[in-house]
Write a protein that holds these residues in place. Structure first.
Motif: not given
Length: 168
Positions: A2-6, A37-43, A45-57
């Motif tokens: 839940k925290m990763h998804s949030a 979803t994946t969130v990457t920084g300037a380098d 590289k994926p941010l901690p806990n933000a690589e291939n996060v699966v959510t639904v809507s």
């Protein structure tokens, strides 16, 4: 989970807001949508806990555009442009009291498959959000249009609803 998804949902919600819509986005198929979803920084590289996060809507015609142009957000002066299968959302937002620029592209492969890419110039440095959105079929029993969350052991775990005050 839940925290990763949030965290990822917050970045996605931050990236899009109420817009001065110049173009209309194509309608997605109503039903259950899964986002990876994946969130990457300037380098790069994926941010901690933000690589291939699966959510639904759960999406219907009245909530579809809200997922890309969320109300109750700190963004202004957003414009939507494009046609056919390719669209862009550009504008300015506030994050922790500091201005941030966003550039988002949406590529509609079909009404059941959309790729989202966003570049966000945040106070902590540039971020890139990449999300693959795939239609999964009907929303699960008990889900309402606008519900967002994750699947836990085959059951929907609600995190938010786009229609709620302060919703993504």
């Amino acid at each position: 989970m839940k925290m990763h998804s949030a965290a990822v949902l917050a970045v996605l919600g931050f990236g899009v807001a109420h817009a001065a819509v110049a173009a209309s986005l194509p309608a997605r198929e109503s039903g259950l949508w899964q986002s990876t979803t994946t969130v990457t920084g300037a380098d790069g590289k994926p941010l901690p806990n933000a690589e291939n996060v699966v959510t639904v809507s759960c999406v219907d015609p009245s909530t579809d555009i809200k997922f890309f142009t969320s109300n109750d957000n700190s963004c202004t002066s957003l414009t939507v442009s494009g046609s056919g299968a390719k669209y862009a959302i550009d504008g300015s937002c506030m994050q922790s009291g500091k201005p941030v620029r966003i550039h988002e592209t949406l590529d509609y492969a079909s009404a059941q498959s959309v790729t989202l890419k966003a570049a966000i110039d945040s106070p902590s440095g540039p971020l890139t959000v990449t999300s693959q959105l795939q239609w999964q079929g009907q929303c699960q029993a008990g889900m309402e249009p606008g519900d967002e969350g994750s699947m836990v052991d085959g059951a929907f775990s609600k995190a938010d609803n786009i229609n709620d005050p302060g919703g993504l």
